[in-house]
Design a protein around this motif. Structure first.
Motif, short mmCIF file in Angstrom:
data_model
loop_
_atom_site.label_atom_id
_atom_site.label_comp_id
_atom_site.label_asym_id
_atom_site.label_seq_id
_atom_site.Cartn_x
_atom_site.Cartn_y
_atom_site.Cartn_z
N SER A 1 0.71 -0.74 0.32
CA SER A 1 0.08 0.07 0.13
C SER A 1 0.70 0.86 -0.43
O SER A 1 0.43 1.93 0.07
CB SER A 1 -0.92 0.03 0.78
OG SER A 1 -2.47 -1.15 1.25
N TYR A 2 1.77 1.10 -0.45
CA TYR A 2 2.75 2.43 -0.24
C TYR A 2 2.67 3.48 -1.55
O TYR A 2 2.70 2.70 -2.79
CB TYR A 2 4.54 1.46 -0.34
CG TYR A 2 5.62 3.18 -0.07
CD1 TYR A 2 6.07 3.50 1.15
CD2 TYR A 2 5.82 3.36 -1.17
CE1 TYR A 2 5.95 4.37 1.33
CE2 TYR A 2 6.75 5.08 -0.66
CZ TYR A 2 7.04 5.51 0.01
OH TYR A 2 7.71 6.14 0.41
N ASP B 1 -0.88 7.80 -5.90
CA ASP B 1 -1.70 7.00 -6.88
C ASP B 1 -2.99 7.39 -7.11
O ASP B 1 -3.35 7.62 -8.08
CB ASP B 1 -2.05 5.53 -6.32
CG ASP B 1 -2.90 5.23 -7.79
OD1 ASP B 1 -2.22 4.99 -8.58
OD2 ASP B 1 -3.61 4.46 -7.03
N TYR B 2 -3.47 8.03 -5.88
CA TYR B 2 -5.24 8.39 -5.75
C TYR B 2 -4.95 9.59 -6.34
O TYR B 2 -5.88 10.46 -7.38
CB TYR B 2 -5.94 8.22 -4.67
CG TYR B 2 -7.37 7.79 -4.54
CD1 TYR B 2 -7.73 6.58 -5.08
CD2 TYR B 2 -8.39 9.05 -4.82
CE1 TYR B 2 -8.99 6.23 -5.21
CE2 TYR B 2 -9.95 8.48 -5.34
CZ TYR B 2 -9.98 7.17 -5.34
OH TYR B 2 -11.61 6.93 -5.45
N LEU B 3 -4.32 11.02 -5.54
CA LEU B 3 -4.12 12.13 -6.47
C LEU B 3 -4.19 11.86 -8.33
O LEU B 3 -4.63 13.00 -9.03
CB LEU B 3 -3.17 12.86 -5.92
CG LEU B 3 -3.39 12.69 -4.87
CD1 LEU B 3 -1.70 13.79 -4.08
CD2 LEU B 3 -4.15 13.99 -4.13
N LEU B 4 -3.23 11.03 -8.05
CA LEU B 4 -3.51 11.25 -10.09
C LEU B 4 -4.13 10.76 -10.62
O LEU B 4 -3.99 11.48 -11.96
CB LEU B 4 -2.15 10.03 -10.33
CG LEU B 4 -0.21 11.02 -10.02
CD1 LEU B 4 0.55 9.82 -9.80
CD2 LEU B 4 -0.03 11.55 -10.63
N LYS C 1 11.30 -0.08 6.15
CA LYS C 1 10.57 -1.22 5.37
C LYS C 1 10.95 -0.56 3.79
O LYS C 1 10.05 -0.48 3.03
CB LYS C 1 9.26 -1.29 5.69
CG LYS C 1 8.98 -1.75 6.78
CD LYS C 1 7.33 -1.71 7.11
CE LYS C 1 7.09 -2.39 8.39
NZ LYS C 1 5.94 -3.07 8.96
N TRP C 2 12.20 -0.81 3.42
CA TRP C 2 13.13 -0.66 2.11
C TRP C 2 12.11 -1.06 1.30
O TRP C 2 12.46 -0.80 0.00
CB TRP C 2 14.16 -0.45 2.64
CG TRP C 2 14.44 0.38 3.04
CD1 TRP C 2 15.21 0.54 4.50
CD2 TRP C 2 14.45 1.97 3.62
NE1 TRP C 2 16.09 1.49 5.42
CE2 TRP C 2 14.67 2.32 4.74
CE3 TRP C 2 14.06 2.64 2.38
CZ2 TRP C 2 14.94 4.04 4.80
CZ3 TRP C 2 14.61 4.22 2.83
CH2 TRP C 2 14.52 5.51 3.70
N LEU D 1 6.93 1.83 -5.20
CA LEU D 1 7.27 3.13 -6.48
C LEU D 1 6.99 2.59 -7.93
O LEU D 1 7.02 3.01 -8.40
CB LEU D 1 8.35 3.91 -5.42
CG LEU D 1 8.04 5.04 -4.78
CD1 LEU D 1 9.61 5.34 -4.14
CD2 LEU D 1 7.47 5.52 -4.56
N SER D 2 7.80 1.44 -7.50
CA SER D 2 8.27 0.63 -9.32
C SER D 2 7.38 0.76 -9.79
O SER D 2 6.73 0.30 -10.98
CB SER D 2 9.27 -1.23 -9.05
OG SER D 2 10.24 0.02 -8.62
#
Length: 337
Positions: A210-211, A216-219, A248-249, A256-257
């Motif tokens: 959920s990162y 994503d929602y704004l876009l 939590k890298w 992000l990917s």
């Protein structure tokens, strides 16, 4: 009082089946203008004291319309919040378990689908709304009814100081490609239910960890129309606490990917691509994966030589500086990675 995840679903201390037929009555403000009902969703996992402050901030709004607050417990026992005093009038509180995919996206969608307000708002469990938030947002929306989403400014509480961050008055899709515009915080989102159940859709539960679900929602919203922001800090965002994403890298890299692949328009925005690529490079470096960090840093610099995250990733990969102090220093300034 606590109950099992499967058996507990109460509204204002009343079993939900007793209220299945309830619908909010039409309410007008002092000027005789319709005040839409608002469904607020708080997804939570194990921060009971901060959650109570968030709940009180939502229920204590100076807003004439109905407020329907749903607190969704994600993979933990449900807390009935029986110590919370619910103001008289158009206020309702329900607590339930996340019945969808684990994580923030599933929790928010569970709350959306379990409520029926005309508008939908989110609040993180460690944030607090100031009393005039909803009324100020509705005032702006009446001035610009074509806006798809209304936000407010935020007041970041971090390392013993307060930092005010105001969103742009108006934000377009191209703006969000270039920048996350972090001043538009998810705890200030206000959206029409008809858009969420229609053209926008629910929160993306396929997004790893959920990162970046808010970005994503704004876009997605900005593809449909413009966004507006109230020019005042009406949400307190607490950064002097542990984030569920701290350290939590791999989840950050995967999330992000996913966003880069989901939104192909990033290929048309070198600076926007570089910003996300630099975050990925930083995360790889923090994991000690030097080859991946260097590869993503090179990709970042190729798109934007001024992107500092790439150079920070290279410094971490070369063991010149650890990742933790850099992240903490950025957070103290009221900004994130």
């Amino acid at each position: 009082m606590q109950c099992s995840l499967s058996e507990c679903f109460v509204v204002n201390r009343v079993p939900v089946h007793a209220l299945e037929a309830q619908r909010w009555p039409t309410v007008t403000d002092q000027q005789g203008v319709h005040a839409p009902s608002v469904s607020v969703v708080i997804a939570t996992r194990g921060r009971p004291e901060m959650l109570r402050a968030a709940v009180k901030g939502v229920l204590g709004q100076d807003y004439a319309g109905a407020i329907d607050l749903t607190v969704v417990f994600d993979r933990i026992e449900i807390d009935l919040l029986e110590d919370i005093v619910i103001p008289e009038g158009q206020r309702r509180l329900q607590t339930l378990a996340n019945t969808r995919s684990p994580g923030l996206a599933g929790g928010r969608n569970t709350g959306i689908l379990a409520s029926d307000g005309e508008l939908i708002a989110f609040c993180d469990d460690d944030d607090e709304w100031l009393p005039s938030k909803l009324e100020r947002q509705m005032s702006l929306w009446r001035e610009d009814p074509a806006a798809v989403l209304i936000s407010t400014g935020i007041r970041i509480a971090t390392a013993g100081r307060l930092v005010d961050r105001l969103p742009p008055d108006r934000t377009e899709f191209s703006d969000l490609l270039k920048s996350r515009v972090t001043e538009i915080h998810p705890s200030s989102f206000l959206i029409r239910r008809s858009d969420v159940t229609g053209v926008l859709g629910l929160v993306d539960e396929d997004l790893p960890a959920s990162y970046g679900e808010d970005y994503d929602y704004l876009l997605r919203a900005a593809r449909v129309g413009h966004l507006r922001g109230v020019q005042d800090s009406l949400v307190v965002v607490h950064w002097n606490r542990t984030s569920f994403f701290d350290g939590k890298w791999q989840g950050i890299i995967d999330g992000l990917s996913y966003l880069l692949n989901k939104h192909p328009e990033f290929s048309e925005s070198p600076k926007g691509s570089a910003r996300i690529e630099g975050q990925i490079a930083f995360a790889w470096a923090a994991l000690g994966r030097r080859a991946e960090a260097r590869s993503w840093a090179a990709r970042t610099i190729n798109h934007d030589r001024s992107q500092l995250r790439a150079y920070a990733a290279l410094a971490i990969a070369a063991h010149l500086v650890p990742a933790g102090p850099l992240v903490r220093a950025v957070n103290r300034s009221g900004r994130g990675l």
